[in-house]
Design a protein around this motif. Structure first.
Motif, mmCIF file in Angstrom:
data_model
loop_
_atom_site.group_PDB
_atom_site.id
_atom_site.type_symbol
_atom_site.label_atom_id
_atom_site.label_comp_id
_atom_site.label_asym_id
_atom_site.label_seq_id
_atom_site.Cartn_x
_atom_site.Cartn_y
_atom_site.Cartn_z
ATOM 1 N N GLY A 1 96.570 51.795 -43.632
ATOM 2 C CA GLY A 1 97.942 51.798 -43.225
ATOM 3 C C GLY A 1 98.810 52.382 -43.993
ATOM 4 O O GLY A 1 98.352 52.683 -45.285
ATOM 5 N N LYS A 2 100.008 52.467 -44.118
ATOM 6 C CA LYS A 2 101.103 53.201 -44.682
ATOM 7 C C LYS A 2 101.425 52.714 -45.994
ATOM 8 O O LYS A 2 101.653 53.313 -46.957
ATOM 9 C CB LYS A 2 102.295 53.337 -44.047
ATOM 10 N N LYS A 3 101.408 51.372 -46.104
ATOM 11 C CA LYS A 3 101.994 50.367 -47.153
ATOM 12 C C LYS A 3 101.343 50.591 -48.417
ATOM 13 O O LYS A 3 101.948 50.794 -49.468
ATOM 14 C CB LYS A 3 102.323 48.979 -46.574
ATOM 15 N N GLY A 4 100.126 50.594 -48.443
ATOM 16 C CA GLY A 4 99.289 50.518 -49.488
ATOM 17 C C GLY A 4 99.612 52.017 -50.208
ATOM 18 O O GLY A 4 99.727 51.897 -51.448
ATOM 19 N N LYS B 1 97.454 45.310 -61.743
ATOM 20 C CA LYS B 1 98.583 44.505 -60.777
ATOM 21 C C LYS B 1 98.107 44.703 -59.541
ATOM 22 O O LYS B 1 97.473 45.821 -59.081
ATOM 23 C CB LYS B 1 99.842 45.497 -61.098
ATOM 24 N N VAL B 2 98.168 43.668 -58.735
ATOM 25 C CA VAL B 2 97.743 43.605 -57.368
ATOM 26 C C VAL B 2 99.033 43.934 -56.352
ATOM 27 O O VAL B 2 100.147 43.144 -56.682
ATOM 28 C CB VAL B 2 96.980 42.305 -56.981
ATOM 29 N N LEU B 3 99.042 44.843 -55.401
ATOM 30 C CA LEU B 3 100.180 45.300 -54.473
ATOM 31 C C LEU B 3 99.837 44.770 -53.390
ATOM 32 O O LEU B 3 99.006 45.333 -52.645
ATOM 33 C CB LEU B 3 100.300 46.745 -54.848
ATOM 34 N N ARG B 4 100.359 43.590 -52.835
ATOM 35 C CA ARG B 4 100.025 43.184 -51.409
ATOM 36 C C ARG B 4 100.578 44.057 -50.459
ATOM 37 O O ARG B 4 101.589 44.364 -50.479
ATOM 38 C CB ARG B 4 100.780 41.791 -51.210
ATOM 39 N N THR B 5 99.720 44.396 -49.498
ATOM 40 C CA THR B 5 99.961 44.828 -48.120
ATOM 41 C C THR B 5 99.535 44.114 -47.019
ATOM 42 O O THR B 5 98.430 43.365 -46.880
ATOM 43 C CB THR B 5 99.486 46.258 -47.977
ATOM 44 N N ASN B 6 100.402 43.843 -45.826
ATOM 45 C CA ASN B 6 100.036 43.044 -44.944
ATOM 46 C C ASN B 6 99.520 43.963 -43.749
ATOM 47 O O ASN B 6 99.497 43.334 -42.722
ATOM 48 C CB ASN B 6 101.362 42.315 -44.322
ATOM 49 N N ASP B 7 99.533 45.161 -44.008
ATOM 50 C CA ASP B 7 98.816 45.930 -43.101
ATOM 51 C C ASP B 7 97.317 45.710 -42.310
ATOM 52 O O ASP B 7 96.786 45.180 -43.398
ATOM 53 C CB ASP B 7 98.811 47.484 -43.261
ATOM 54 N N GLY C 1 102.881 53.083 -64.083
ATOM 55 C CA GLY C 1 101.843 52.014 -64.079
ATOM 56 C C GLY C 1 100.348 52.859 -64.351
ATOM 57 O O GLY C 1 100.209 53.974 -64.073
ATOM 58 N N LYS C 2 99.665 51.764 -65.053
ATOM 59 C CA LYS C 2 98.115 52.441 -65.265
ATOM 60 C C LYS C 2 97.189 51.950 -64.213
ATOM 61 O O LYS C 2 96.339 52.855 -63.894
ATOM 62 C CB LYS C 2 97.883 51.763 -66.592
ATOM 63 N N SER C 3 97.011 50.801 -63.931
ATOM 64 C CA SER C 3 95.973 50.491 -62.921
ATOM 65 C C SER C 3 96.434 49.518 -62.044
ATOM 66 O O SER C 3 97.360 48.506 -62.353
ATOM 67 C CB SER C 3 94.828 49.721 -63.905
ATOM 68 N N CYS C 4 96.277 49.723 -60.911
ATOM 69 C CA CYS C 4 96.818 48.875 -59.631
ATOM 70 C C CYS C 4 95.788 48.724 -58.690
ATOM 71 O O CYS C 4 94.898 49.503 -58.460
ATOM 72 C CB CYS C 4 98.169 49.049 -59.325
ATOM 73 N N MET C 5 95.875 47.657 -57.776
ATOM 74 C CA MET C 5 94.988 47.724 -56.386
ATOM 75 C C MET C 5 95.833 47.249 -55.604
ATOM 76 O O MET C 5 96.760 46.253 -55.286
ATOM 77 C CB MET C 5 93.910 46.586 -56.956
ATOM 78 N N ALA C 6 95.591 47.988 -54.029
ATOM 79 C CA ALA C 6 96.193 47.350 -52.988
ATOM 80 C C ALA C 6 95.519 46.157 -52.470
ATOM 81 O O ALA C 6 94.311 46.182 -52.237
ATOM 82 C CB ALA C 6 96.022 48.454 -51.898
ATOM 83 N N GLY C 7 95.977 44.911 -52.196
ATOM 84 C CA GLY C 7 95.284 43.805 -52.130
ATOM 85 C C GLY C 7 95.724 43.416 -50.518
ATOM 86 O O GLY C 7 96.812 43.290 -49.961
ATOM 87 N N PHE C 8 94.592 43.458 -49.741
ATOM 88 C CA PHE C 8 94.582 43.233 -48.204
ATOM 89 C C PHE C 8 94.263 41.805 -48.033
ATOM 90 O O PHE C 8 93.551 41.142 -48.540
ATOM 91 C CB PHE C 8 93.750 44.159 -47.573
ATOM 92 N N VAL C 9 95.063 41.303 -46.765
ATOM 93 C CA VAL C 9 94.808 39.921 -46.376
ATOM 94 C C VAL C 9 93.347 39.660 -45.727
ATOM 95 O O VAL C 9 93.012 40.554 -44.908
ATOM 96 C CB VAL C 9 95.908 39.332 -45.443
ATOM 97 N N LEU C 10 92.536 38.853 -46.212
ATOM 98 C CA LEU C 10 91.254 38.810 -45.722
ATOM 99 C C LEU C 10 91.100 38.954 -44.274
ATOM 100 O O LEU C 10 90.211 39.623 -43.660
ATOM 101 C CB LEU C 10 90.524 37.553 -46.364
ATOM 102 N N LYS C 11 91.839 38.016 -43.494
ATOM 103 C CA LYS C 11 91.989 38.071 -41.980
ATOM 104 C C LYS C 11 92.083 39.297 -41.409
ATOM 105 O O LYS C 11 91.815 39.586 -40.288
ATOM 106 C CB LYS C 11 92.541 36.859 -41.567
ATOM 107 N N ASN C 12 92.974 40.075 -42.144
ATOM 108 C CA ASN C 12 93.254 41.569 -41.644
ATOM 109 C C ASN C 12 92.006 42.726 -41.857
ATOM 110 O O ASN C 12 92.244 43.803 -41.385
ATOM 111 C CB ASN C 12 94.379 42.095 -42.467
ATOM 112 N N THR C 13 91.105 42.203 -42.103
ATOM 113 C CA THR C 13 90.063 42.998 -42.734
ATOM 114 C C THR C 13 88.793 43.054 -42.178
ATOM 115 O O THR C 13 87.680 43.539 -42.659
ATOM 116 C CB THR C 13 89.807 43.285 -44.199
ATOM 117 N N LEU C 14 88.544 41.873 -41.201
ATOM 118 C CA LEU C 14 87.197 41.594 -40.786
ATOM 119 C C LEU C 14 86.643 42.366 -39.541
ATOM 120 O O LEU C 14 87.528 42.743 -38.900
ATOM 121 C CB LEU C 14 87.184 39.999 -40.493
#
Length: 300
Positions: A129-132, A259-265, A144-157
């Motif tokens: 998805g685009k948001k990440g 840093k965790v950057l949440r995405t709802n994609d 920023g030095k280190s980050c991660m796009a955090g996906f919602v588990l139910k959106n990744t199964l």
């Protein structure tokens, strides 16, 4: 500012049942998932692409995507490089009978000489998805030095079998405190389960979309030598050097902040051959909603 999209495309698609899953078309124009990732990354501002592949798939890879993407990237002043993941590129002797690749940590190290800018790491066969891409790019260009796009588990199964996910724990400032690599997560009527234990489907998970800087590569290389010394003797044929696991160790030792950057994609992927039709339907829906154009790169 120069920023790099690093695509891990060396996986052999062991669960995919024939064919190289990274090269499976997902729309009527024969685009593959990687096309969409490259589109979204360029749109977000990334201007260098590095493909990590294996030497033995180089010809097919270039025919299906490499040459075509090179022509598109040229139009937008985006440069392209290739790095090759090699099972023998290790700090020690290859264990007898070892055929399995060494994992995502070694894949990223294969590109070390090509990475002198902040970069985003992704899997070739995952749609993010685009948001990440936008969130990670913005974080990196603002220092920023280190980050991660955090996906919602139910959106990744997957509807077609178990998947492995790095389930994340965070503090109140959304800094990552722990990544728990969890295998065989399956959908259930109530949500999700792994080895008989129910999981919170609103948990954030790592889908191997990391924002990092070249400094991290030195740490990753040192960690690979340690992994070879400590982990490989116990499981010489299957031990893997995985980025989420390694970052989890650094977090536990207080040696890294992420840093965790949440995405709802919604994440789409083709872990199983049976996932293909569902993924194609999802892309068809995105076209209908106007998220993408049929001429994919025409809106850049």
């Amino acid at each position: 500012m120069q920023t790099t999209l690093l695509i891990m495309a060396a996986g052999i698609g062991s669960r995919f049942g024939g064919g190289i899953k990274q090269l499976e078309p997902v729309d009527s124009s024969n685009h593959i998932i990687m096309d969409y990732s490259i589109h979204d990354a360029i749109e977000a501002g990334f201007n260098h692409v590095v493909f990590i592949i294996r030497k033995d798939i180089e010809k097919e890879f270039k025919e299906v995507i490499g040459e075509r993407i090179a022509n598109i990237c040229k139009k937008y002043n985006v440069t392209i490089d290739y790095a090759f993941q090699d099972i023998n590129d290790i700090p020690g002797a290859l264990p007898a009978g070892r055929t399995k690749p060494w994992g995502t940590g070694q894949a990223v190290l294969a590109a070390k000489k090509l990475l002198n800018t902040p970069f985003i790491v992704i899997n070739a066969d995952d749609y993010y998805g685009k948001k990440g891409f936008r969130a990670v790019h913005e974080y990196l260009v603002n220092g920023g030095k280190s980050c991660m796009a955090g996906f919602v588990l139910k959106n990744t199964l997957s509807d077609n079998g178990g998947v492995t996910r790095g389930i994340c724990k965070m503090d109140e400032q959304n800094n990552l405190t722990e990544v728990v690599e969890t295998k065989n997560i399956v959908k259930t009527a109530e949500g999700a389960m792994a080895d008989g234990v129910a999981l919170d489907t609103d948990s954030l998970v790592s889908m191997n979309m990391w924002g990092l800087t070249p400094d991290f590569l030195e740490i990753l290389e040192t960690g690979f030598a340690r992994f070879f010394e400590k982990e490989v003797p116990a499981d010489p044929l299957k031990a893997e050097y995985l980025i989420p696991t390694f970052i989890g160790e650094l977090l536990a030792e207080g040696k890294m902040d992420v840093k965790v950057l949440r995405t709802n994609d919604t994440w789409y992927g083709m872990t199983y051959k049976e996932d293909v039709m569902a993924v194609r339907d999802s892309f068809k829906e995105m076209f209908e909603k106007g998220i993408y154009k049929a001429d994919l790169f025409s809106d850049l």
